[in-house]
Design a protein around this motif. Structure first.
Motif, PDB file in Angstrom:
ATOM      1  N   ARG A  92      21.156   1.840  15.421  1.00  0.00           N
ATOM      2  CA  ARG A  92      20.671   2.390  16.697  1.00  0.00           C
ATOM      3  C   ARG A  92      21.222   3.790  16.911  1.00  0.00           C
ATOM      4  NH1 ARG A  92      21.746   1.203  21.241  1.00  0.00           N
ATOM      5  NH2 ARG A  92      23.927   0.809  20.857  1.00  0.00           N
ATOM      6  N   LEU A 147      26.172  -2.951  29.576  1.00  0.00           N
ATOM      7  CA  LEU A 147      27.337  -2.059  29.461  1.00  0.00           C
ATOM      8  C   LEU A 147      27.514  -1.605  28.022  1.00  0.00           C
ATOM      9  CD1 LEU A 147      29.866  -3.975  31.766  1.00  0.00           C
ATOM     10  CD2 LEU A 147      28.622  -1.857  32.304  1.00  0.00           C
ATOM     11  N   GLY A 148      26.390  -1.194  27.409  1.00  0.00           N
ATOM     12  CA  GLY A 148      26.460  -0.666  26.051  1.00  0.00           C
ATOM     13  C   GLY A 148      26.773   0.814  26.082  1.00  0.00           C
ATOM     14  N   ALA A 149      26.293   1.527  25.064  1.00  0.00           N
ATOM     15  CA  ALA A 149      26.577   2.965  24.976  1.00  0.00           C
ATOM     16  C   ALA A 149      26.174   3.666  26.269  1.00  0.00           C
ATOM     17  CB  ALA A 149      25.819   3.555  23.788  1.00  0.00           C
ATOM     18  N   LEU A 150      25.003   3.353  26.794  1.00  0.00           N
ATOM     19  CA  LEU A 150      24.500   4.066  27.968  1.00  0.00           C
ATOM     20  C   LEU A 150      25.043   3.460  29.267  1.00  0.00           C
ATOM     21  CD1 LEU A 150      20.810   4.541  26.779  1.00  0.00           C
ATOM     22  CD2 LEU A 150      22.728   6.128  26.573  1.00  0.00           C
ATOM     23  N   TRP A 168      27.736  -5.646  34.258  1.00  0.00           N
ATOM     24  CA  TRP A 168      27.424  -6.971  33.701  1.00  0.00           C
ATOM     25  C   TRP A 168      26.882  -6.827  32.287  1.00  0.00           C
ATOM     26  CZ3 TRP A 168      22.808  -9.498  32.204  1.00  0.00           C
ATOM     27  CH2 TRP A 168      22.929 -10.883  32.025  1.00  0.00           C
ATOM     28  N   ARG A 170      26.623  -9.138  28.159  1.00  0.00           N
ATOM     29  CA  ARG A 170      26.699 -10.457  27.517  1.00  0.00           C
ATOM     30  C   ARG A 170      28.165 -10.832  27.269  1.00  0.00           C
ATOM     31  NH1 ARG A 170      23.332 -13.165  23.347  1.00  0.00           N
ATOM     32  NH2 ARG A 170      21.927 -11.389  23.328  1.00  0.00           N
ATOM     33  N   ASN A 171      28.894  -9.947  26.588  1.00  0.00           N
ATOM     34  CA  ASN A 171      30.321 -10.181  26.331  1.00  0.00           C
ATOM     35  C   ASN A 171      31.145  -9.468  27.386  1.00  0.00           C
ATOM     36  OD1 ASN A 171      29.977 -11.455  23.588  1.00  0.00           O
ATOM     37  ND2 ASN A 171      28.976  -9.478  23.244  1.00  0.00           N
ATOM     38  N   LYS A 173      33.640  -7.135  29.167  1.00  0.00           N
ATOM     39  CA  LYS A 173      34.136  -5.791  28.829  1.00  0.00           C
ATOM     40  C   LYS A 173      35.306  -5.437  29.738  1.00  0.00           C
ATOM     41  CE  LYS A 173      30.520  -4.432  26.240  1.00  0.00           C
ATOM     42  NZ  LYS A 173      30.209  -5.578  25.458  1.00  0.00           N
ATOM     43  N   PRO A 202      18.812  -3.853  26.938  1.00  0.00           N
ATOM     44  CA  PRO A 202      17.708  -3.717  25.979  1.00  0.00           C
ATOM     45  C   PRO A 202      16.629  -4.751  26.306  1.00  0.00           C
ATOM     46  CG  PRO A 202      19.525  -4.931  24.994  1.00  0.00           C
ATOM     47  CD  PRO A 202      19.990  -4.538  26.366  1.00  0.00           C
ATOM     48  N   ALA A 228      15.999   2.340  34.070  1.00  0.00           N
ATOM     49  CA  ALA A 228      15.940   3.344  33.003  1.00  0.00           C
ATOM     50  C   ALA A 228      15.936   2.669  31.633  1.00  0.00           C
ATOM     51  CB  ALA A 228      17.126   4.295  33.118  1.00  0.00           C
ATOM     52  N   ARG A 230      13.745  -0.683  30.143  1.00  0.00           N
ATOM     53  CA  ARG A 230      12.403  -1.014  29.678  1.00  0.00           C
ATOM     54  C   ARG A 230      11.643  -1.688  30.814  1.00  0.00           C
ATOM     55  NH1 ARG A 230      13.127   2.081  26.191  1.00  0.00           N
ATOM     56  NH2 ARG A 230      13.071   1.804  23.938  1.00  0.00           N
ATOM     57  N   ASP A 254      11.480   4.544  35.451  1.00  0.00           N
ATOM     58  CA  ASP A 254      11.288   5.500  34.355  1.00  0.00           C
ATOM     59  C   ASP A 254      10.502   4.880  33.200  1.00  0.00           C
ATOM     60  OD1 ASP A 254      11.891   8.114  33.164  1.00  0.00           O
ATOM     61  OD2 ASP A 254      13.052   6.951  31.705  1.00  0.00           O
ATOM     62  N   SER A 281      16.341   9.874  29.596  1.00  0.00           N
ATOM     63  CA  SER A 281      17.167  10.553  28.594  1.00  0.00           C
ATOM     64  C   SER A 281      16.389  10.661  27.291  1.00  0.00           C
ATOM     65  CB  SER A 281      18.478   9.815  28.376  1.00  0.00           C
ATOM     66  OG  SER A 281      19.330  10.638  27.626  1.00  0.00           O
ATOM     67  N   TYR A 315      19.008  -6.549  19.538  1.00  0.00           N
ATOM     68  CA  TYR A 315      19.470  -5.210  19.955  1.00  0.00           C
ATOM     69  C   TYR A 315      20.695  -4.813  19.179  1.00  0.00           C
ATOM     70  CZ  TYR A 315      23.172  -7.401  22.833  1.00  0.00           C
ATOM     71  OH  TYR A 315      24.256  -8.121  23.276  1.00  0.00           O
TER      72      TYR A 315
HETATM   73  P1  NAP Z   1      23.384  -1.061  23.737  1.00  0.00           P
HETATM   74  O1  NAP Z   1      24.526  -0.173  23.406  1.00  0.00           O
HETATM   75  O2  NAP Z   1      22.808  -1.959  22.700  1.00  0.00           O
HETATM   76  O3  NAP Z   1      23.846  -1.932  24.998  1.00  0.00           O
HETATM   77  C1  NAP Z   1      23.128  -3.004  25.480  1.00  0.00           C
HETATM   78  C2  NAP Z   1      23.960  -3.673  26.575  1.00  0.00           C
HETATM   79  O4  NAP Z   1      23.178  -4.750  27.134  1.00  0.00           O
HETATM   80  C3  NAP Z   1      25.229  -4.311  26.026  1.00  0.00           C
HETATM   81  O5  NAP Z   1      26.274  -4.171  26.961  1.00  0.00           O
HETATM   82  C4  NAP Z   1      24.844  -5.778  25.885  1.00  0.00           C
HETATM   83  O6  NAP Z   1      25.926  -6.677  26.020  1.00  0.00           O
HETATM   84  C5  NAP Z   1      23.933  -5.942  27.066  1.00  0.00           C
HETATM   85  N1  NAP Z   1      23.034  -7.088  26.863  1.00  0.00           N
HETATM   86  C6  NAP Z   1      22.064  -7.239  25.937  1.00  0.00           C
HETATM   87  N2  NAP Z   1      21.455  -8.439  26.070  1.00  0.00           N
HETATM   88  C7  NAP Z   1      22.070  -9.048  27.103  1.00  0.00           C
HETATM   89  C8  NAP Z   1      21.897 -10.306  27.725  1.00  0.00           C
HETATM   90  N3  NAP Z   1      20.969 -11.183  27.316  1.00  0.00           N
HETATM   91  N4  NAP Z   1      22.710 -10.625  28.745  1.00  0.00           N
HETATM   92  C9  NAP Z   1      23.669  -9.751  29.158  1.00  0.00           C
HETATM   93  N5  NAP Z   1      23.884  -8.542  28.621  1.00  0.00           N
HETATM   94  C10 NAP Z   1      23.080  -8.196  27.600  1.00  0.00           C
HETATM   95  O7  NAP Z   1      22.146  -0.218  24.306  1.00  0.00           O
HETATM   96  P2  NAP Z   1      22.170   1.243  24.966  1.00  0.00           P
HETATM   97  O8  NAP Z   1      22.289   2.273  23.922  1.00  0.00           O
HETATM   98  O9  NAP Z   1      23.145   1.249  26.084  1.00  0.00           O
HETATM   99  O10 NAP Z   1      20.672   1.310  25.540  1.00  0.00           O
HETATM  100  C11 NAP Z   1      20.199   0.375  26.481  1.00  0.00           C
HETATM  101  C12 NAP Z   1      18.692   0.484  26.596  1.00  0.00           C
HETATM  102  O11 NAP Z   1      18.332   1.675  27.286  1.00  0.00           O
HETATM  103  C13 NAP Z   1      17.946   0.622  25.270  1.00  0.00           C
HETATM  104  O12 NAP Z   1      17.755  -0.637  24.655  1.00  0.00           O
HETATM  105  C14 NAP Z   1      16.632   1.258  25.677  1.00  0.00           C
HETATM  106  O13 NAP Z   1      15.673   0.258  25.943  1.00  0.00           O
HETATM  107  C15 NAP Z   1      16.975   1.979  26.987  1.00  0.00           C
HETATM  108  N6  NAP Z   1      16.835   3.452  26.875  1.00  0.00           N
HETATM  109  C16 NAP Z   1      16.012   4.097  27.753  1.00  0.00           C
HETATM  110  C17 NAP Z   1      15.903   5.481  27.706  1.00  0.00           C
HETATM  111  C18 NAP Z   1      15.043   6.220  28.694  1.00  0.00           C
HETATM  112  O14 NAP Z   1      14.839   7.417  28.540  1.00  0.00           O
HETATM  113  N7  NAP Z   1      14.551   5.560  29.723  1.00  0.00           N
HETATM  114  C19 NAP Z   1      16.631   6.218  26.757  1.00  0.00           C
HETATM  115  C20 NAP Z   1      17.457   5.532  25.879  1.00  0.00           C
HETATM  116  C21 NAP Z   1      17.552   4.145  25.947  1.00  0.00           C
HETATM  117  P3  NAP Z   1      27.120  -6.712  24.906  1.00  0.00           P
HETATM  118  O15 NAP Z   1      27.801  -5.375  25.037  1.00  0.00           O
HETATM  119  O16 NAP Z   1      27.972  -7.806  25.376  1.00  0.00           O
HETATM  120  O17 NAP Z   1      26.461  -6.903  23.592  1.00  0.00           O
END
Ligand code: NAP
Length: 315
Positions: A92, A147-150, A168, A170-171, A173, A202, A228, A230, A254, A281, A315
């Motif tokens: 990713r 609470l991933g990268a973004l 909030w 899954r795991n 933090k 995601p 922001a 999906r 968005d 973004s 994801y």
């Molecule tokens: P990421 O690093 O993969 O983080 C995903 C977060 O969601 C993690 O904290 C994960 O928990 C949590 N999660 C996933 N499934 C879950 C569930 N079933 N229950 C609880 N928590 C759950 O993703 P990211 O880089 O932050 O990006 C997030 C999303 O933003 C992307 O997937 C994309 O769809 C969207 N995005 C939108 C734009 C825009 O311009 N609008 C731009 C970029 C991205 P864990 O940490 O515990 O695994």
């Protein structure tokens, strides 16, 4: 062996990536054979594919020696539907430009809803001078789902601004200044306490329509939403009803089920909805190229890629 890196992103960004990938490789002291058109290269000789869904590659099967698909986007829901062979790691995009852009977008809209800026922008001449001070940020609760990268970066920034921030994921933090929660049991309680809800999850089987009618009904009166992530995370009919009945004050949207958002979609003309065209973004070629070259260098040194997609989780 010098690795063959092939750009398979959009045509519009090809020149920018040619420049910045070359510069990043030079800076890292990494020799690469950079090819900007997949059609010019024998697919069997490609080591790394710099990929996006709007690029020319739809079928990954000819790329027999691929060591990794380096996705230019953070979200992988569409890529996974294209079913790349299971043995090829998918990485990713995590890069400063994308993260900082999302922090700006989320912070801007959170502050706008916190201060109720719209009320004054749309104000008409009034007979009475209404003085109604907004609360301090520390008396406002913002919830960040994901609470991933973004999400983590946005939660940190919002906490830095003074908001009470609930996060909030899954795991479980630990993020300074953020009350982190996890697991299904904490989701409803988090939503029920949240006045400004930010979605940064995601899109997966587990998160599809996670903000359903029951959960929207839990949101406090006058709450606002910022999506922001999906479109598929939300039950849109239920959201429109909550906006129509005044349960929710505003939704900043968005992302949508169908993009571009069709002209007859009710969001376009809804007075309580802000439509932005998936611009929260974007991956920036200059900073993304540094991240891509770092991933290739790691793999070439025999280290594992960072931010590898877990296909079972989606994801
Ligand atoms: P990421 O690093 O993969 O983080 C995903 C977060 O969601 C993690 O904290 C994960 O928990 C949590 N999660 C996933 N499934 C879950 C569930 N079933 N229950 C609880 N928590 C759950 O993703 P990211 O880089 O932050 O990006 C997030 C999303 O933003 C992307 O997937 C994309 O769809 C969207 N995005 C939108 C734009 C825009 O311009 N609008 C731009 C970029 C991205 P864990 O940490 O515990 O695994």
């Amino acid at each position: 062996m010098v690795p063959t890196v092939v750009y398979a992103g959009s045509a519009e960004k090809r020149d920018a990536y040619r420049t910045h990938l070359s510069a990043a490789a030079r800076k890292a002291g990494l020799a690469i054979d950079l090819q900007m058109n997949p059609g010019d290269v024998d697919p069997e000789k490609v080591d790394y594919l710099v990929y996006s869904n709007d690029g020319p590659v739809m079928d990954f099967t000819p790329f027999n020696s691929l060591k990794g698909i380096l996705n230019l986007w953070a979200g992988v829901d569409t890529l996974l539907k294209r079913d790349p062979p299971a043995h090829i790691p998918i990485v990713r995009m995590v890069e400063d430009g994308l993260t900082l852009g999302m922090v700006d977008y989320v912070s801007g809209h959170a502050l706008r809803h916190h201060l109720d800026v719209d009320r004054y922008i749309h104000a008409s001449p009034i007979e009475e001078w209404e003085v109604d001070f907004p609360p301090l940020a520390r008396d406002r609760t913002v919830g960040v789902l994901g609470l991933g990268a973004l999400g983590a970066a946005c939660a940190r920034a919002l906490a830095g601004h003074g908001f009470r921030v609930l996060g909030w994921s899954r795991n479980q933090k630990q993020i300074d200044g953020v009350e982190c929660r996890s697991g299904d049991k904490d989701l409803d309680a988090t939503i029920a306490e949240t006045e400004i809800l930010v979605l940064l999850l995601p899109y997966t089987r587990q998160t599809e329509r996670i903000l359903n009618a029951e959960r929207i009904a839990l949101m406090p009166l006058d709450a606002c939403l910022i999506n922001a992530a999906r479109g598929q995370l939300i039950d849109h009919q239920a959201l429109l009803e909550a906006l129509n009945t005044g349960l929710l004050r505003h939704a900043t949207m968005d992302v949508y089920d169908v993009e571009p958002l069709p002209p007859d979609d009710p969001y376009w003309i809804h007075p309580r909805v802000t439509v932005t065209p998936h611009i929260a973004s974007v991956t920036r070629p200059e900073t993304a190229s540094l991240a891509i070259i770092e991933q290739i260098a790691r793999h070439d040194r025999g280290e594992a890629f960072l931010h590898v997609v877990d296909r079972a989780r989606g994801y």
